[in-house]
Design a protein around this motif. Structure first.
Motif, PDB file in Angstrom:
ATOM      1  N   SER A  38       0.873  -1.179   0.000  1.00 17.56           N
ATOM      2  CA  SER A  38       0.000   0.000   0.000  1.00 17.56           C
ATOM      3  C   SER A  38       0.906   1.225   0.000  1.00 17.56           C
ATOM      4  O   SER A  38       2.121   1.104   0.109  1.00 17.56           O
ATOM      5  CB  SER A  38      -0.819   0.048   1.291  1.00 17.56           C
ATOM      6  OG  SER A  38      -1.957  -0.721   1.213  1.00 17.56           O
ATOM      7  N   GLU A 116       1.200   4.306  -3.981  1.00 18.76           N
ATOM      8  CA  GLU A 116       1.623   2.912  -4.043  1.00 18.76           C
ATOM      9  C   GLU A 116       2.822   2.757  -4.982  1.00 18.76           C
ATOM     10  O   GLU A 116       3.748   2.002  -4.715  1.00 18.76           O
ATOM     11  CB  GLU A 116       0.474   2.036  -4.557  1.00 18.76           C
ATOM     12  CG  GLU A 116      -0.482   1.498  -3.514  1.00 18.76           C
ATOM     13  CD  GLU A 116      -1.361   2.531  -2.844  1.00 18.76           C
ATOM     14  OE1 GLU A 116      -1.402   3.693  -3.298  1.00 18.76           O
ATOM     15  OE2 GLU A 116      -2.008   2.180  -1.842  1.00 18.76           O
ATOM     16  N   PHE A 170      -3.577  -1.188  -5.479  1.00 16.15           N
ATOM     17  CA  PHE A 170      -4.563  -0.123  -5.643  1.00 16.15           C
ATOM     18  C   PHE A 170      -4.922   0.280  -7.073  1.00 16.15           C
ATOM     19  O   PHE A 170      -5.909   0.936  -7.295  1.00 16.15           O
ATOM     20  CB  PHE A 170      -4.077   1.111  -4.855  1.00 16.15           C
ATOM     21  CG  PHE A 170      -5.061   2.215  -4.626  1.00 16.15           C
ATOM     22  CD1 PHE A 170      -6.416   1.955  -4.395  1.00 16.15           C
ATOM     23  CD2 PHE A 170      -4.632   3.547  -4.596  1.00 16.15           C
ATOM     24  CE1 PHE A 170      -7.307   2.991  -4.142  1.00 16.15           C
ATOM     25  CE2 PHE A 170      -5.519   4.586  -4.344  1.00 16.15           C
ATOM     26  CZ  PHE A 170      -6.854   4.309  -4.125  1.00 16.15           C
ATOM     27  N   GLY A 185      -8.881   1.553  -0.133  1.00 18.64           N
ATOM     28  CA  GLY A 185      -8.525   0.291   0.510  1.00 18.64           C
ATOM     29  C   GLY A 185      -8.258  -0.808  -0.505  1.00 18.64           C
ATOM     30  O   GLY A 185      -8.088  -1.972  -0.156  1.00 18.64           O
ATOM     31  N   SER A 187      -5.826  -1.898  -2.241  1.00 22.05           N
ATOM     32  CA  SER A 187      -4.617  -2.722  -2.344  1.00 22.05           C
ATOM     33  C   SER A 187      -4.899  -4.161  -1.931  1.00 22.05           C
ATOM     34  O   SER A 187      -4.219  -5.086  -2.386  1.00 22.05           O
ATOM     35  CB  SER A 187      -3.492  -2.156  -1.473  1.00 22.05           C
ATOM     36  OG  SER A 187      -3.107  -0.901  -1.959  1.00 22.05           O
ATOM     37  N   ASP A 188      -5.899  -4.349  -1.081  1.00 25.64           N
ATOM     38  CA  ASP A 188      -6.320  -5.709  -0.720  1.00 25.64           C
ATOM     39  C   ASP A 188      -6.728  -6.487  -1.973  1.00 25.64           C
ATOM     40  O   ASP A 188      -6.485  -7.686  -2.075  1.00 25.64           O
ATOM     41  CB  ASP A 188      -7.547  -5.670   0.202  1.00 25.64           C
ATOM     42  CG  ASP A 188      -7.184  -5.331   1.642  1.00 25.64           C
ATOM     43  OD1 ASP A 188      -6.012  -5.510   2.011  1.00 25.64           O
ATOM     44  OD2 ASP A 188      -8.083  -4.896   2.380  1.00 25.64           O
TER      45      ASP A 188
HETATM   46  N1  ASP Z   1      -3.742   3.638  -0.421  1.00 24.95           N
HETATM   47  C1  ASP Z   1      -5.079   3.342  -0.777  1.00 24.95           C
HETATM   48  C2  ASP Z   1      -6.031   3.900   0.253  1.00 24.95           C
HETATM   49  O1  ASP Z   1      -5.623   4.544   1.201  1.00 24.95           O
HETATM   50  C3  ASP Z   1      -5.299   1.890  -1.025  1.00 24.95           C
HETATM   51  C4  ASP Z   1      -4.933   0.976   0.110  1.00 24.95           C
HETATM   52  O2  ASP Z   1      -4.175   1.327   1.003  1.00 24.95           O
HETATM   53  O3  ASP Z   1      -5.415  -0.159   0.131  1.00 24.95           O
HETATM   54  O4  ASP Z   1      -7.222   3.732   0.123  1.00 24.95           O
END
Ligand code: ASP
Length: 438
Positions: A38, A116, A170, A185, A187-188
């Motif tokens: 991430s 990222e 991401f 989120g 990157s999951d």
């Molecule tokens: N950096 C991105 C976010 O803050 C993606 C991630 O961290 O999963 O949403």
């Protein structure tokens, strides 16, 4: 020897010190060949996530306001990380390009993705392994939907060529070559896509907790960690408000039957939680996997004599909901009664129309509305075919003085949901946890 894919979240990579921990984890096991980072997250409570700062830069640039100060915070963070890790990598030209691109009006997705991207360059340098740019291996179609098959094809052949690689999380690209990000989120999701592409034996998702908890720690004091949870149980718990992985992140690995292991970067000795397709189906332990719940439901209770014999009654009730664009969560029924459990948000501004519709279409003897209800789900594959589970559950609620307004046991016997008054929510969750876990 199986391959392990390690995705590290923002808090696991927030500083040079954290990145070093992540690198040690990767290096301690030769099977950990593919790493998905991430962007750097918060180092402490009032810190800012790099992704948030990048979005601020984009907003400023769109308003033709200087991005200078905010961008300095970003570049300062990265340069500090490079210095802390004592790398020879010269990140400045990359930072200059990103800044120029943002100032020249780059899209929000491109701008956010650089968090990222830059972190990936640093981690690839630190680990001495190949950097794979996700725009070459993760694809969206012209409508902006993730293209799973095209991605799988490109990803698997790219990873087959690499011994060890870093693939930033991401984002990916659209057919015209533009950067596109997943939702926040996301990157999951990348981690899961890489795990599928590598036909990994496990997808390790490294974060700042030692796995999923059996209950909300704000309600239950120091709840235990869940050792093993199935995808189906996870869905029940997530629906009931337990915060788990990004929903879409489960999909690629579930498709490929790859287990997910949630681990803690700060406590790598902890085994974490394993998310699997099927835990041994024949073990009915009589234990639960977790208890979770949600507030803010309304129950509409409909009563009509001889309802059971009236052909089409249920259809009329559902027709009224449909006509008002209202979905329901549960519909428990008795001989002459039927209740609708509906989320408050869905019912907002529509309750009167729904009630009018029900009166006209269904001609009930009585309709009552109970606002401020909560649902609590007790979830566990170990509950199936195990007598006494319901008795224990309801007994614990009775002992705690909680009045149960509704009961719904899923046909899989995987969960029992009770409807209670909002004021009893915390007491109910604690009572159930105490009864099953102690
Ligand atoms: N950096 C991105 C976010 O803050 C993606 C991630 O961290 O999963 O949403």
């Amino acid at each position: 020897m199986g391959v392990k894919v390690c995705k590290f979240g923002g808090s696991s990579l927030a500083s040079g010190e954290q990145i070093r921990k992540a690198a040690q984890i990767v290096q301690s096991d030769p099977d950990r060949r593919f790493v998905v980072p991430s962007a750097p997250g918060k180092r402490h409570g009032d810190d800012q996530k790099i992704t948030d700062l990048l979005y601020l830069c984009h907003a400023a640039a769109a308003q033709k306001v200087s991005i200078g100060e905010t961008f300095e915070l970003i570049s300062g963070r990265y340069l500090q990380i490079v210095a802390e890790l004592e790398l020879g990598l010269d990140l400045q030209p990359h930072l200059d390009t990103v800044r120029k691109d943002i100032e020249a009006g780059a899209s929000a997705d491109y701008t956010a993705s650089r968090g990222e991207y830059l972190n990936g360059l640093i981690i690839a340098d630190l680990l001495g392994c190949t950097f794979v740019d996700p725009v070459e291996v993760i694809f969206f179609d012209e409508k902006g939907r993730f293209d799973a098959e095209k991605t799988q094809h490109a990803m698997s052949s790219r990873l087959a060529e690499a011994d060890r690689a870093v693939v930033p999380g991401f984002f990916g690209s659209t057919p015209d070559g533009q950067v596109k990000t997943f939702s926040r989120g996301g990157s999951d999701i990348t981690g899961a896509i890489v795990a599928r592409g590598a036909a990994a034996e496990v997808y390790e998702n490294w974060t700042d907790v030692s796995g999923l908890l059996m209950a909300d720690p704000r309600v239950v004091d120091k709840p235990h960690t869940i050792d093993v949870v199935t995808y189906r149980e996870l869905r029940e718990l997530a629906y009931m408000g337990a915060s788990v992985l990004h929903d879409e992140a489960i999909f690629p690995v579930r498709l490929a039957g790859i287990p997910v292991n949630i681990r803690n970067t700060n406590r790598p000795e902890d085994a974490g939680t394993m998310i699997v397709a099927e835990a041994d189906p024949h073990v009915h332990t009589g234990t639960i996997t977790g208890v979770a719940g949600r507030k803010d439901f309304t129950v509409i209770a409909i009563e009509k004599a001889l309802m059971n014999a009236e052909v089409g009654f249920g259809r009329k009730v559902l027709g009224v909901l449909e006509a008002n664009g209202v979905s329901f969560e549960h519909m428990p029924s008795g001989i002459d009664t039927l209740s609708l459990v509906i989320e408050d948000g869905v019912l907002e501004g529509k309750l009167d129309d729904v009630l009018d519709g029900l009166r006209t279409e269904c001609k009930p003897d009585k309709i009552e509305v109970y606002p401020e209800m909560a649902l609590v789900a007790t979830v566990g594959r170990g509950m199936a075919h195990h007598p006494g589970m319901a008795a224990k559950l309801f007994g614990s609620l009775a002992d705690a003085g909680v009045n149960i307004r509704m009961i719904d046991q899923g046909s899989s016997e995987l969960n029992i949901i009770v409807g209670i008054e909002v004021g009893d929510f915390e007491t109910a969750v604690r009572a159930i946890y105490q009864a099953f876990v102690g």
